[in-house]
Each structure stands twice: as structure tokens, then as C-alpha cells.
Scaffold this active site. Structure first.
Site, short mmCIF file in Angstrom:
data_model
loop_
_atom_site.label_atom_id
_atom_site.label_comp_id
_atom_site.label_asym_id
_atom_site.label_seq_id
_atom_site.Cartn_x
_atom_site.Cartn_y
_atom_site.Cartn_z
N LYS A 22 -37.12 -32.97 9.78
CA LYS A 22 -37.49 -31.60 10.13
C LYS A 22 -36.30 -30.84 10.69
O LYS A 22 -36.05 -29.67 10.34
CB LYS A 22 -38.61 -31.61 11.16
N ASN A 23 -35.54 -31.48 11.57
CA ASN A 23 -34.43 -30.80 12.24
C ASN A 23 -33.23 -30.57 11.34
O ASN A 23 -32.28 -29.89 11.74
CB ASN A 23 -34.01 -31.59 13.49
N CYS A 119 -41.47 -25.88 22.14
CA CYS A 119 -42.03 -26.79 23.13
C CYS A 119 -41.68 -26.36 24.54
O CYS A 119 -40.58 -25.87 24.80
CB CYS A 119 -41.51 -28.21 22.90
N ARG A 124 -34.24 -23.44 27.65
CA ARG A 124 -33.20 -23.75 26.66
C ARG A 124 -32.61 -22.43 26.20
O ARG A 124 -32.90 -21.94 25.12
CB ARG A 124 -33.80 -24.54 25.48
N ASP A 309 -34.99 -36.85 21.89
CA ASP A 309 -36.22 -36.80 21.11
C ASP A 309 -36.88 -38.16 20.94
O ASP A 309 -37.96 -38.26 20.37
CB ASP A 309 -35.96 -36.18 19.74
N ARG A 401 -46.46 -30.28 14.06
CA ARG A 401 -45.20 -29.53 13.94
C ARG A 401 -44.07 -30.41 13.40
O ARG A 401 -43.14 -29.90 12.77
CB ARG A 401 -44.78 -28.97 15.30
#
Length: 421
Positions: A22-23, A119, A124, A309, A401
Site C-alpha cells: 500500500k505504501n 491515523c 505528523r 508499522d 485501509r
């Protein structure tokens, strides 16, 4: 709102195929804004965050077509930009939406992007993104919750040094620099595999970039970029999550489509904890080495350190390990919100600021719990798989997600898991 119901205590056995990252898919979709030629992406995961990013670029003028055949194939085409605004109703759902800022500025010299959501794991800020773009000649204003950026004379190359590595800022400035005049040098750049994957795509589109995988990136701007075909790399966080699922349940899984080296520092920590990892031709095999898990201290660090993560998932594993483990989070604040939920299941955890002392217990107990963010959610799934009895996990939209077909993949290897509307 859907919830997951899991009856634990069953060792998982079988094979799990890892999806695309995903990232890596999110910045790749944003990169398609840099060209008026088609960009075809393969191995794109079917998760909510990807769907959100596709909706955003479609609003900006991109057509997104799913191509038949291999799973996760998408054709993106942006002949012209129809809008320069990424509105709040789309951006609030996912922080990575801010990655359209650099491509919009680079291609048309204007962008209006809502400050991002995502999230709730602590502040951030995107100040590194904005300061870097200002060094490249952009004029930045914050107006009513939006970043309004202009570069009427185009972007130019610059020397940009981050005080600490930032994945998002590295990606945004990297994309912007591909069409800037002159050479841009990013010092203390993030080194994650997803950055390297983005560089591979950009170079296939005609960009000139050196230093991928190191802390210094040099980008020589070009006048235009073309189309490309690109396959998204496997999701290392998903691979690590399923490796921990095998270990926490006392089972054994074969992880396909993900090389063992992709786990990075997590590989060493898992081995130290008593997890056996055996490299195979198309992935790796994972299970407990001798049936006993040992407490291991972990500190999250930017890549190639232990991934933030995977912190919540590793904490779940330590909850059933022998002895104690100190988990220290150095990347994000508020990333221990899963701790109270794990304690509802019988975990013994004491939090002191950015560190959590975990004392292993013989067995966790099923309980109703609530997910708070993406990785915290899956840590509760892992705990539930190992727990005695029935666990009900609420607010699982976080899981959707970032994890493709989570309950289907787990059920296929023996988990008793059900999604309940």
C-alpha cells in the site's frame, strides 16, 4: 459498522500470498499526475487507502481503468489536469493524499491541498514537505486549513537537508524535483524500500535519479516525463504481520511473493525471539524454532531500523513470550493506543512515556476490544488469534485501509474468523 469475531487458540498452517505494498502504491498513483502519457501499475492492493487515492487523482483529471488479467492492474492517464485542488472531504481520510502536492506544482505550477488526516497516532506535520518546496521556488500559504502553493516560474533545483528522515517528504520532493530546472539534492532522505520502488517507477518514466536506497538522492530535472509499466513491490509490513501470526499461534506458514530480506531489522528481532525463518524460492517459511517465545527489546527507527508499522504487531507477540520486553517508539507519538485493548485481553503492559514494558503471560483471554488505528487494529487480530475464547474487534474499518482480504487469508490457513455487519 462491521466488526470481526475471532475464536482463538488455533495454530495457523498453510500458505499466505502477500499483496502489493500500500505504501508504495499510493505515491505511484500520485506520480501518474506528472505525465500526460499512460502509467500502468501492476500488483496494486485492493484496499481502502488505494481506492481513496484513486478517487482523488480522478477528481484532478486522471482516468483510472482496471485492466483484466493479472490481479491489481490499473491504467492511469492524465492528459490534462482538470483541477488543482485536493479537497478536505477526500484528504481527511488519508494522510498520503498530500503526495499530490509535489506533482501538481511540478506539472502546472499551482496546487491547493487540504491539510491531511489519517491515523490518530500523534502529530505528523508536513513542514518538511513545505520547506523543501519553498527551497525549490514555491510560494506557500496556509489558508483556511489548505496549503496554497504557487510556482509561477516553475520549480528549480535546490539542496535540501532534512533534520530527520521523512518518507512522505522524501516522496513529495522527489516527484517535484523530476520536472524542476537543474539538480536537486536531498540529504538525509528516507531509505525505505517504498522510496526505492518510487524511484524505479520515476526512472521508467524518464526521470534521472541517483542514490536510491541511500540517504542522499540526486535528481536532475527533465523537461517532461513519459508513460511506464511498473509492478508494485510486495508489502513488507503485511509479510511481517503474517510472520507474527504464525509465531503467536504456534503454527507454521509459508509466505509467498515476499523475499525474506524485505523484513529488514524485524527479521533479526523475530529470530532473537525464537522464531524460525527459512528462505524459500518464492518467499519464506515461518514458525517457532523450539516452541518457546522469548522477550526481546525493540526500538523503532527509520529504515533500515525496526519499522514503526510493525511495533504494535511485535508487542502482541511479546505479550505471550517468556520474560519481559521493552518496546520503545521513537517515530510517532500516541502509538501505544492498542495497549489498553491488549490489557483487556490479559496482557501485562506498563507504559512510561515512549516505552512500554511487556511482561509475557501464558495465555491471553478473548474480550471485546476496539481498534484505534491501522496497525493497532491488526495487533488486536493477532492477539485474538492466540487468545483463549472469543474476541470481538470493533471499528475494523482501519484494517480495510491497509490489509487486502485479511479475514479471507486468515480463514484459508485455519483461523476461525468472521466479519459481522
Amino acid at each position: 459498522m462491521d466488526r470481526l469475531v475471532i475464536t482463538g487458540g488455533i495454530p495457523l498452517r498453510g500458505t499466505v500470498r502477500i499483496s502489493g505494498a500500500k505504501n508504495a502504491a499510493l505515491p505511484a498513483i500520485a506520480a501518474a499526475l506528472l505525465t500526460d502519457e499512460p502509467v500502468e501499475l501492476a500488483n496494486v492492493p485492493d484496499v481502502v487507502d488505494v481506492a481513496s487515492m484513486l478517487r482523488l487523482v480522478q477528481r484532478l483529471g486522471t482516468s483510472a481503468t482496471h485492466i483484466g488479467g493479472a490481479p491489481g492492474r490499473i491504467r492511469l492517464l492524465t492528459p490534462e489536469l482538470l483541477s488543482i485542488e485536493a479537497p478536505y472531504d477526500l484528504v481527511r481520510r488519508m494522510r498520503a493524499s498530500v503526495l499530490v502536492l509535489g506533482p501538481l506544482l511540478a506539472r502546472v505550477g499551482r496546487a491547493r491541498v487540504s491539510l491531511p488526516g489519517g491515523c490518530a497516532i500523534g502529530p505528523r506535520p508536513i513542514d518538511l514537505h513545505l520547506k523543501g518546496l519553498e527551497r525549490m521556488g514555491a510560494q506557500i500559504d496556509l489558508v483556511d486549513g489548505y496549503v496554497e502553493a504557487r510556482a509561477p516560474d516553475g520549480l528549480h533545483g535546490a539542496e535540501i537537508e532534512f533534520p530527520q528522515p521523512s518518507v512522505g517528504a522524501t516522496e513529495n520532493l522527489l516527484m517535484a524535483a523530476t520536472l524542476a530546472r537543474g539538480t536537486t539534492r536531498i540529504v538525509n532522505a528516507a531509505r525505505e524500500p517504498e522510496i526505492v520502488d518510487l524511484v524505479r517507477l520515476l526512472c521508467a518514466m524518464g526521470a534521472r535519479i541517483e542514490g536510491a536506497g541511500t540517504s542522499i538522492l540526486e535528481i536532475e530535472g527533465v523537461s517532461r516525463l513519459g508513460g511506464a509499466h511498473h509492478t508494485i513491490l510486495p508489502d513488507r509490513i503485511e509479510a511481517g504481520t503474517y510472520a507474527i501470526a504464525a509465531a503467536i499461534t504456534g503454527g507454521r506458514l509459508t509466505i509467498e511473493q515476499a523475499p525474506l530480506e524485505l523484513l529488514g531489522a524485524a527479521r533479526d528481532k523475530l529470530c532473537e525471539a525464537g522464531v524460525e525463518l527459512v528462505e524459500r524460492e518464492n518467499g519464506f517459511e515461518v514458525g517457532r524454532a523450539n516452541g518457546i517465545l522469548e522477550g526481546v527489546d525493540v526500538m523503532t527507527r527509520p529504515y533500515p531500523g525496526f519499522a514503526t508499522d510493525l511495533q504494535a504487531q511485535f508487542m502482541a507477540l511479546m505479550c505471550v513470550a517468556r520474560g519481559a520486553a521493552m518496546i520503545t517508539e521513537t517515530i510517532f507519538e500516541n502509538r501505544f493506543m492498542h495497549v489498553p485493548e491488549l490489557m483487556r485481553m490479559g496482557a501485562k503492559i506498563t507504559v512510561h512515556g515512549g516505552s512500554a514494558l511487556v511482561r509475557g503471560v501464558e495465555r491471553l483471554k478473548g474480550a471485546p476490544v476496539m481498534a484505534t488505528d491501522l496497525r493497532a487494529s491488526v495487533s488486536l487480530v493477532l492477539a485474538a488469534l492466540a487468545a483463549e475464547g472469543r474476541t470481538e474487534i470493533n471499528r475494523i474499518y482501519h484494517l480495510d485501509r491497509g490489509y487486502e482480504a485479511l479475514e479471507r487469508k486468515l480463514a484459508a490457513v485455519g483461523a476461525r474468523i468472521e466479519r459481522v455487519p
